[in-house]
Design an enzyme around this catalytic site. Sequence first.
Site, PDB file in Angstrom:
ATOM      1  CB  VAL A 221      31.188  45.503 -10.622  1.00 49.23           C
ATOM      2  CG1 VAL A 221      31.954  46.792 -10.855  1.00 49.23           C
ATOM      3  CG2 VAL A 221      31.860  44.334 -11.330  1.00 49.23           C
ATOM      4  CE  LYS A 222      31.477  39.130 -10.769  1.00 45.09           C
ATOM      5  NZ  LYS A 222      32.662  39.736 -11.399  1.00 45.09           N
ATOM      6  CB  THR A 223      25.458  40.441  -5.671  1.00 41.94           C
ATOM      7  OG1 THR A 223      25.000  40.293  -7.017  1.00 41.94           O
ATOM      8  CG2 THR A 223      24.270  40.656  -4.753  1.00 41.94           C
TER       9      THR A 223
END
Length: 398
Positions: A185-187
Amino acid sequence: MPGFELFGDKEREQVQDVLDSGVLMRYGFDGMRNGHWKAKELETALAKVMRTQHVHLVSSGTAALTVALASAGIGAGDEVIMPTFTFVASFESILALGAIPVLVDVDDTLTLDPSAVEKAITPKTKVIMPVHMCGSMADLDALQQICKKHNLLLLEDACQAIGGGYHGKPLGSIGDLGCFSFDYVKTITCGEGGAVITNNEAYYQNAHKYSDHGHDHIGNDRGAEGHPFLGYNFRISELNAAVGVAQLARLDEFIGIQKRNYTILREALATIPEVTFRRVPSGGEENYSFLSFFLPSEAVTQKVHQALGKNGIDACFYWYNNNWHYYRKWAHLTHLTSLGKLPKDVIEGLPDYTQADFTKSDKWVGRTISCLIKLGWSEKEMEARSRIIKSTIFECLK
Ligand SMILES: *Cc1c(COP(=O)(O)O)cnc(C)c1O
């Protein structure tokens, strides 16, 4: 924010390279790998983006924090200052080394309050660990001064802030050590993964050894390597690193989309006099992964959050009542619930977290809503969303 939203052929190509060579491990098997060293490739690329000398990839952001602390020699009894608004990984990584997590209030930056940090320093303090939550940063100038004055290390948890900056430098590259997460779910995502970055040669040397059982990585034959010290396995796999190679190449594109969508929402909400925005320290540039704002009271904030849900707006978070990012909902942390017994020395060194007073943090976090900025939303969709968010807030303020 999530890189998984824009995921496709480039990632597939990179992973296919690894599958074709059959070498899924980042070390060794030189003859078989057909020149593919995806972890090394991603380290080199990230070092360039971060403008730091050294990058070492690991299996997660949590691993990165643990490895960073260990590589700087942090261990039993050392105190590490961390914020109340964070991810529980901060606490876990410190405790995993037998060190003592010292929770400290956040201010209107939603990151460490420098004056509260100064008050929390004791002779055992070794590290200040600001967490650049939701895409914006701590007051790093103030924290650096405190570190200098008290001879402490600055470790930036930039897991949620890749692509942001501070006085022209990339977030994560300002402290003695910086950490990133590439979870799903990170950039930027590797599926799972993380990185430690530093300009300190000794920390880097420790980091790559520690994260691979203490192997010194000298020579080609793994069997002949030395073990200068005990380590652990925090290695990233070539498959995960390959995904990251494709994703990192798109960082600027991702940040650009985030900035556009963030600005649409911000401009809409700026017209409401009762709404104020999270303070970004001067010289700071967010990565625009969230827009965080304050409402006049906790009651209004609760009401707005509920109304947003009813009006079909997902991904706007009220962290105060959510068990992801705020100490208040972490009973397992405050009560130190663990599977096995924690070492006696560690328990004795820990403060009584159930008695801590974080009313200053509550004052800010209790009035905060953070809206996730997705990459997949078109300008039109973002405008429509912003209109609903704005009218919902108006309705609740009546
Ligand atoms: C995600 C995250 C971590 C941990 O990263 P993982 O890769 O999920 O282990 C640590 N700190 C912060 C602020 C995070 O958001």
